[in-house]
Scaffold this active site. Structure first.
Site, mmCIF file in Angstrom:
data_model
loop_
_atom_site.group_PDB
_atom_site.id
_atom_site.type_symbol
_atom_site.label_atom_id
_atom_site.label_comp_id
_atom_site.label_asym_id
_atom_site.label_seq_id
_atom_site.Cartn_x
_atom_site.Cartn_y
_atom_site.Cartn_z
ATOM 1 N N GLY A 202 0.816 -1.204 0.000
ATOM 2 C CA GLY A 202 0.000 0.000 0.000
ATOM 3 C C GLY A 202 0.846 1.249 0.000
ATOM 4 C CB VAL A 209 2.036 0.335 3.719
ATOM 5 C CG1 VAL A 209 1.792 -0.647 4.867
ATOM 6 C CG2 VAL A 209 1.538 1.728 4.072
ATOM 7 C CG ASP A 314 -9.496 10.283 7.843
ATOM 8 O OD1 ASP A 314 -10.500 10.417 7.120
ATOM 9 O OD2 ASP A 314 -8.353 10.104 7.386
ATOM 10 N NE ARG A 318 -10.384 8.078 3.496
ATOM 11 C CZ ARG A 318 -11.535 8.692 3.697
ATOM 12 N NH1 ARG A 318 -12.633 8.197 3.143
ATOM 13 N NH2 ARG A 318 -11.606 9.783 4.426
ATOM 14 C CG ASN A 319 -8.805 5.845 7.124
ATOM 15 O OD1 ASN A 319 -7.871 5.551 6.371
ATOM 16 N ND2 ASN A 319 -9.263 7.075 7.234
ATOM 17 C CG ASP A 332 -5.110 6.860 8.327
ATOM 18 O OD1 ASP A 332 -4.558 7.751 8.987
ATOM 19 O OD2 ASP A 332 -5.106 6.813 7.087
#
Length: 451
Positions: A202, A209, A314, A318-319, A332
């Site tokens: 990632g 990552v 956030d 996606r997190n 995240d």
């Protein structure tokens, strides 16, 4: 608004000398360090003691917090542009040869407790006095105020706003030793030689990552190079060090190499992000039980963050990462803040952010609840982009007018009701995560009786 009194044990530095006119006063000289014992009924005075242990009342107008007492000072000391106690001449030598936008921050030598921003043009170095006000705010020009140095530096990176030029390139201080000291105390520092980096899995704001092997186990490694900003790395890591829950991605360690490269090591989440998983599997693979489990897992994590007074800011599919056993875990933590230290940010995820946070930068657990409602919509729409076909600039005005996203196809009405409760315009009218968990469990029981 009244200033919040400094708590017992706060170390302060004298910005002016004080001789005292009563036997109850504690005289001191400019630059002396005093320790607060307690506030008095008069907000203009504190009871404090000096280095010799003598006690007395001192005027708040003559003292301010030491650099070591400023909130997040450990994070400040890790900032690559902060050089601590150096002189004006040393700063100019460090910024030589002059280069437009080259900068560093140091402790002020003429004004103890304050800072100096040293900023280079093409032919000289300007020194800006950063004053630490009695209300704990920082300012250069008495027009723009900041909660801390990190916020100030980020502001002037974006716009010159009265400076000779915008901040562009920091003069990097070698932070490896500081990083080691900061994380060694918590037992987080790992040896780079124990890791075998395998492949890129990632990319994010830090850089790549990597999947790695550590003592026979697979782990994920986020890398930060020395030419990038260190503050996001430190912010994320410092948050993860304080938190531990089965539905939060687990921090395993930190690596700080001699060349300044920094790494965050976390558990490896084999199934990737919830967003990608929803989109790649879709309705033909994922059952209502799967979706319910994802929603509950994330809610469990948020109940924990709520109990610890942390705001994520956030929260989005996606997190959220998925383990081999499809356990959803929140990740995240780059924007996560203690409730008492929330500040403005220029990186707001607009379509997931509550109206009060978008408009007034007011973040709270209830703004996370709004985001959770959007995340539920993502789950039950199998990963669709929220507010499809709506431009970012139009999201805020639409929400203020009462617009809410329609129910996703096939979503149970009861789940959509929960989303709408999360999207109440008044933050105080939104449920807590604790109550949301109860609502989700009730919905799950009802839905299973219908299967």
């Amino acid at each position: 608004m009244a200033k919040t009194p400094w708590p017992k044990g706060t170390e302060c530095v004298a910005t002016f000398s004080f001789k005292g006119s009563s036997e109850h006063h504690l005289p001191f000289n400019q630059g002396d360090v005093l320790t607060i014992i307690t506030a008095t009924e008069d907000p203009q005075w504190y009871i404090a003691k000096n280095a010799e242990g003598r006690k007395g009342t001192v005027p708040s107008s003559h003292i301010q917090k030491c650099v070591a007492s400023v909130e997040n000072c450990s994070e400040l000391n890790l900032m690559p542009w902060f050089h601590g106690k150096i002189t004006r001449l040393q700063a100019e030598r460090l910024l030589s040869p002059p280069k437009m936008g080259f900068f560093l921050v140091r402790e002020s030598t003429n004004h103890p407790g304050d800072y100096t921003l040293c900023l280079s043009t093409d032919d000289n170095v300007e020194h800006y006095h950063i004053r630490h006000l009695t209300n704990s705010k920082l300012t250069i020009d008495d027009e723009t105020y900041f909660d801390n140095l990190i916020q100030l530096v980020e502001h002037y990176k974006i716009i010159a706003d009265g400076l000779c030029t915008r901040l562009s390139t920091p003069k990097l201080e070698q932070k490896t030793v500081a990083v080691q000291d900061e994380f060694l105390r918590g037992g987080w520092v790992k040896n780079r030689k124990d890791f075998v980096l395998q492949k890129v899995i990632g990319r994010g704001e830090f850089g790549e990552v990597m999947l790695a092997e550590y003592k026979g186990n697979k782990v994920a490694v986020k890398c930060l190079k020395n030419n990038a900003t260190a503050q996001a790395f430190i912010a994320e890591t410092s948050v993860q060090m304080k938190l531990s829950h089965a539905n939060l991605v687990k921090l395993l360690g930190v690596i700080a190499e001699e060349d300044g490269t920094l790494y965050i090591v976390t558990e490896y989440m084999r199934k990737g992000t919830l967003l990608d998983y929803l989109r790649s599997r879709g309705r033909t693979v994922l059952t209502s039980v799967d979706l319910s489990n994802f929603a509950l897992d994330v809610c469990e994590a948020m109940v924990y963050l709520e109990s610890q007074n942390f705001v994520h800011r956030d929260l989005a599919a996606r997190n959220v990462l998925l383990s081999e056993k499809l356990i959803a875990k929140v990740s995240d933590f780059g924007l996560t803040k203690k409730v008492s230290s929330l500040e403005d940010t220029n990186k707001l995820p607009v379509k997931w952010t509550s109206p009060e946070a978008l408009k007034e930068k007011k973040f709270s657990t209830k703004s996370d609840v709004w985001s959770y409602g959007v995340l539920l919509w993502e789950i039950y729409s199998f990963g669709r982009m929220p507010y499809p076909k709506v431009q970012l600039k139009d999201v805020g005005p639409l929400l203020e007018k009462g617009y809410r996203m329609p129910i996703p196809d096939g979503c149970p009405e009861a789940l959509y009701d929960i989303m709408n409760h999360c999207w109440h315009l008044d933050p105080d009218s939104r449920p807590t995560f604790y109550l949301l968990k109860d609502s989700l469990l009730y919905c799950e029981d009802v839905l299973r009786t219908l299967l």
